[in-house]
Design a protein around this motif. Structure first.
Motif, PDB file in Angstrom:
ATOM      1  N   ASN A 108       0.829  -1.209   0.000  1.00  0.00           N
ATOM      2  CA  ASN A 108       0.000   0.000   0.000  1.00  0.00           C
ATOM      3  C   ASN A 108       0.857   1.250   0.000  1.00  0.00           C
ATOM      4  O   ASN A 108       0.534   2.223  -0.674  1.00  0.00           O
ATOM      5  CB  ASN A 108      -0.938   0.019   1.203  1.00  0.00           C
ATOM      6  N   VAL A 109       1.968   1.240   0.738  1.00  0.00           N
ATOM      7  CA  VAL A 109       2.853   2.406   0.784  1.00  0.00           C
ATOM      8  C   VAL A 109       3.447   2.658  -0.589  1.00  0.00           C
ATOM      9  O   VAL A 109       3.532   3.792  -1.045  1.00  0.00           O
ATOM     10  CB  VAL A 109       3.963   2.206   1.853  1.00  0.00           C
ATOM     11  N   GLN A 110       3.847   1.605  -1.271  1.00  0.00           N
ATOM     12  CA  GLN A 110       4.435   1.766  -2.599  1.00  0.00           C
ATOM     13  C   GLN A 110       3.399   2.285  -3.592  1.00  0.00           C
ATOM     14  O   GLN A 110       3.720   3.093  -4.463  1.00  0.00           O
ATOM     15  CB  GLN A 110       5.015   0.441  -3.088  1.00  0.00           C
ATOM     16  N   LYS A 111       2.161   1.863  -3.474  1.00  0.00           N
ATOM     17  CA  LYS A 111       1.103   2.313  -4.382  1.00  0.00           C
ATOM     18  C   LYS A 111       0.806   3.798  -4.187  1.00  0.00           C
ATOM     19  O   LYS A 111       0.535   4.509  -5.136  1.00  0.00           O
ATOM     20  CB  LYS A 111      -0.171   1.504  -4.167  1.00  0.00           C
ATOM     21  N   GLU A 112       0.856   4.223  -2.928  1.00  0.00           N
ATOM     22  CA  GLU A 112       0.492   5.604  -2.621  1.00  0.00           C
ATOM     23  C   GLU A 112       1.635   6.577  -2.865  1.00  0.00           C
ATOM     24  O   GLU A 112       1.423   7.774  -2.925  1.00  0.00           O
ATOM     25  CB  GLU A 112       0.029   5.710  -1.166  1.00  0.00           C
ATOM     26  N   ASN A 113       2.868   6.076  -2.977  1.00  0.00           N
ATOM     27  CA  ASN A 113       4.037   6.918  -3.219  1.00  0.00           C
ATOM     28  C   ASN A 113       4.098   8.063  -2.201  1.00  0.00           C
ATOM     29  O   ASN A 113       4.131   9.236  -2.556  1.00  0.00           O
ATOM     30  CB  ASN A 113       4.025   7.453  -4.646  1.00  0.00           C
ATOM     31  N   LEU A 114       4.077   7.720  -0.934  1.00  0.00           N
ATOM     32  CA  LEU A 114       4.076   8.697   0.147  1.00  0.00           C
ATOM     33  C   LEU A 114       5.412   9.427   0.245  1.00  0.00           C
ATOM     34  O   LEU A 114       6.463   8.852   0.000  1.00  0.00           O
ATOM     35  CB  LEU A 114       3.782   7.996   1.480  1.00  0.00           C
ATOM     36  N   LYS A 115       5.328  10.697   0.620  1.00  0.00           N
ATOM     37  CA  LYS A 115       6.528  11.511   0.783  1.00  0.00           C
ATOM     38  C   LYS A 115       6.421  12.300   2.079  1.00  0.00           C
ATOM     39  O   LYS A 115       5.338  12.645   2.518  1.00  0.00           O
ATOM     40  CB  LYS A 115       6.679  12.476  -0.390  1.00  0.00           C
ATOM     41  N   LEU A 116       7.578  12.585   2.675  1.00  0.00           N
ATOM     42  CA  LEU A 116       7.614  13.411   3.875  1.00  0.00           C
ATOM     43  C   LEU A 116       7.491  14.874   3.483  1.00  0.00           C
ATOM     44  O   LEU A 116       8.058  15.316   2.486  1.00  0.00           O
ATOM     45  CB  LEU A 116       8.934  13.191   4.619  1.00  0.00           C
ATOM     46  N   ASP A 117       6.765  15.645   4.302  1.00  0.00           N
ATOM     47  CA  ASP A 117       6.667  17.063   3.992  1.00  0.00           C
ATOM     48  C   ASP A 117       7.961  17.776   4.375  1.00  0.00           C
ATOM     49  O   ASP A 117       8.762  17.283   5.154  1.00  0.00           O
ATOM     50  CB  ASP A 117       5.444  17.689   4.662  1.00  0.00           C
ATOM     51  N   GLU A 118       8.168  18.923   3.816  1.00  0.00           N
ATOM     52  CA  GLU A 118       9.428  19.656   3.986  1.00  0.00           C
ATOM     53  C   GLU A 118       9.677  20.053   5.436  1.00  0.00           C
ATOM     54  O   GLU A 118      10.800  19.990   5.920  1.00  0.00           O
ATOM     55  CB  GLU A 118       9.445  20.897   3.081  1.00  0.00           C
ATOM     56  N   GLN A 119       8.642  20.458   6.168  1.00  0.00           N
ATOM     57  CA  GLN A 119       8.797  20.846   7.571  1.00  0.00           C
ATOM     58  C   GLN A 119       9.299  19.674   8.399  1.00  0.00           C
ATOM     59  O   GLN A 119      10.189  19.825   9.232  1.00  0.00           O
ATOM     60  CB  GLN A 119       7.457  21.370   8.125  1.00  0.00           C
ATOM     61  N   PHE A 120       8.758  18.495   8.174  1.00  0.00           N
ATOM     62  CA  PHE A 120       9.204  17.307   8.893  1.00  0.00           C
ATOM     63  C   PHE A 120      10.668  17.020   8.587  1.00  0.00           C
ATOM     64  O   PHE A 120      11.457  16.712   9.481  1.00  0.00           O
ATOM     65  CB  PHE A 120       8.337  16.101   8.526  1.00  0.00           C
ATOM     66  N   LYS A 121      11.045  17.129   7.332  1.00  0.00           N
ATOM     67  CA  LYS A 121      12.438  16.883   6.931  1.00  0.00           C
ATOM     68  C   LYS A 121      13.390  17.868   7.616  1.00  0.00           C
ATOM     69  O   LYS A 121      14.454  17.477   8.089  1.00  0.00           O
ATOM     70  CB  LYS A 121      12.595  16.996   5.415  1.00  0.00           C
ATOM     71  N   GLU A 122      13.009  19.136   7.645  1.00  0.00           N
ATOM     72  CA  GLU A 122      13.848  20.152   8.279  1.00  0.00           C
ATOM     73  C   GLU A 122      13.997  19.876   9.780  1.00  0.00           C
ATOM     74  O   GLU A 122      15.098  19.992  10.327  1.00  0.00           O
ATOM     75  CB  GLU A 122      13.258  21.541   8.039  1.00  0.00           C
ATOM     76  N   ASN A 123      12.894  19.546  10.447  1.00  0.00           N
ATOM     77  CA  ASN A 123      12.947  19.232  11.882  1.00  0.00           C
ATOM     78  C   ASN A 123      13.825  18.019  12.142  1.00  0.00           C
ATOM     79  O   ASN A 123      14.622  18.005  13.091  1.00  0.00           O
ATOM     80  CB  ASN A 123      11.548  18.981  12.437  1.00  0.00           C
ATOM     81  N   LEU A 124      13.697  17.013  11.338  1.00  0.00           N
ATOM     82  CA  LEU A 124      14.503  15.808  11.479  1.00  0.00           C
ATOM     83  C   LEU A 124      15.980  16.117  11.272  1.00  0.00           C
ATOM     84  O   LEU A 124      16.838  15.672  12.041  1.00  0.00           O
ATOM     85  CB  LEU A 124      14.037  14.732  10.488  1.00  0.00           C
ATOM     86  N   GLN A 125      16.285  16.903  10.257  1.00  0.00           N
ATOM     87  CA  GLN A 125      17.671  17.289   9.996  1.00  0.00           C
ATOM     88  C   GLN A 125      18.249  18.065  11.180  1.00  0.00           C
ATOM     89  O   GLN A 125      19.379  17.822  11.603  1.00  0.00           O
ATOM     90  CB  GLN A 125      17.751  18.129   8.716  1.00  0.00           C
ATOM     91  N   HIS A 126      17.468  18.963  11.728  1.00  0.00           N
ATOM     92  CA  HIS A 126      17.908  19.759  12.877  1.00  0.00           C
ATOM     93  C   HIS A 126      18.180  18.858  14.085  1.00  0.00           C
ATOM     94  O   HIS A 126      19.212  19.014  14.768  1.00  0.00           O
ATOM     95  CB  HIS A 126      16.850  20.815  13.210  1.00  0.00           C
ATOM     96  N   ARG A 127      17.294  17.911  14.350  1.00  0.00           N
ATOM     97  CA  ARG A 127      17.478  16.983  15.478  1.00  0.00           C
ATOM     98  C   ARG A 127      18.713  16.105  15.286  1.00  0.00           C
ATOM     99  O   ARG A 127      19.462  15.849  16.230  1.00  0.00           O
ATOM    100  CB  ARG A 127      16.242  16.109  15.653  1.00  0.00           C
TER     101      ARG A 127
END
Length: 98
Positions: A72-91
Motif C-alpha cells: 500500500n505504501v508503494q502504491k500511494e508513493n508517500l513523501k515526507l513534507d518539507e517541515q518534517f524533513k527540516e525538523n529531522l535534519q535539525h534533530r
C-alpha cells in the motif's frame, strides 16, 4: 520410486521438544521453501505443541499484514513534507554535535 528419509529416534526426540527449531522452520517456511525433511520435522513438532501452532498462525498473519502495508505504501508513493524533513535534519545535527 520410494523416498527414503533417515531420521533416528534421537532426532525425533530433539525436534519434538525443540520449539526454537520449530519457530525457525515456521519463519523459514513463510519466507521461502523448506526441505521435505524440515516439513516432516515441523509437522511432527506441531502435532504436539499448541504454543508453536499458535505462533505459526500469528506469524502468518503478521507477515501478511506487513506485506499489505508495504504494498500500500508503494502504491500511494508517500513523501515526507518539507517541515518534517527540516525538523529531522535539525534533530540529527543536534545529536551529532553533542
Amino acid at each position: 520410486m520410494a523416498l527414503k528419509i533417515n531420521i533416528t529416534m534421537n532426532e525425533l526426540t530433539k525436534i519434538a521438544y525443540n520449539c526454537k527449531k520449530a519457530t525457525f522452520l515456521i519463519e523459514k517456511k513463510l519466507i521461502g521453501k523448506i526441505t521435505l525433511r524440515e516439513k516432516m520435522e515441523l509437522k511432527m513438532h506441531l502435532a504436539g505443541c499448541t504454543i508453536c501452532k499458535t505462533f505459526e498462525r500469528q506469524s502468518a498473519v503478521i507477515n501478511r499484514m506487513v506485506k499489505e502495508l508495504f504494498s500500500n505504501v508503494q502504491k500511494e508513493n508517500l513523501k515526507l513534507d518539507e517541515q518534517f524533513k527540516e525538523n529531522l535534519q535539525h534533530r540529527l545535527e543536534e545529536e551529532l554535535n553533542k
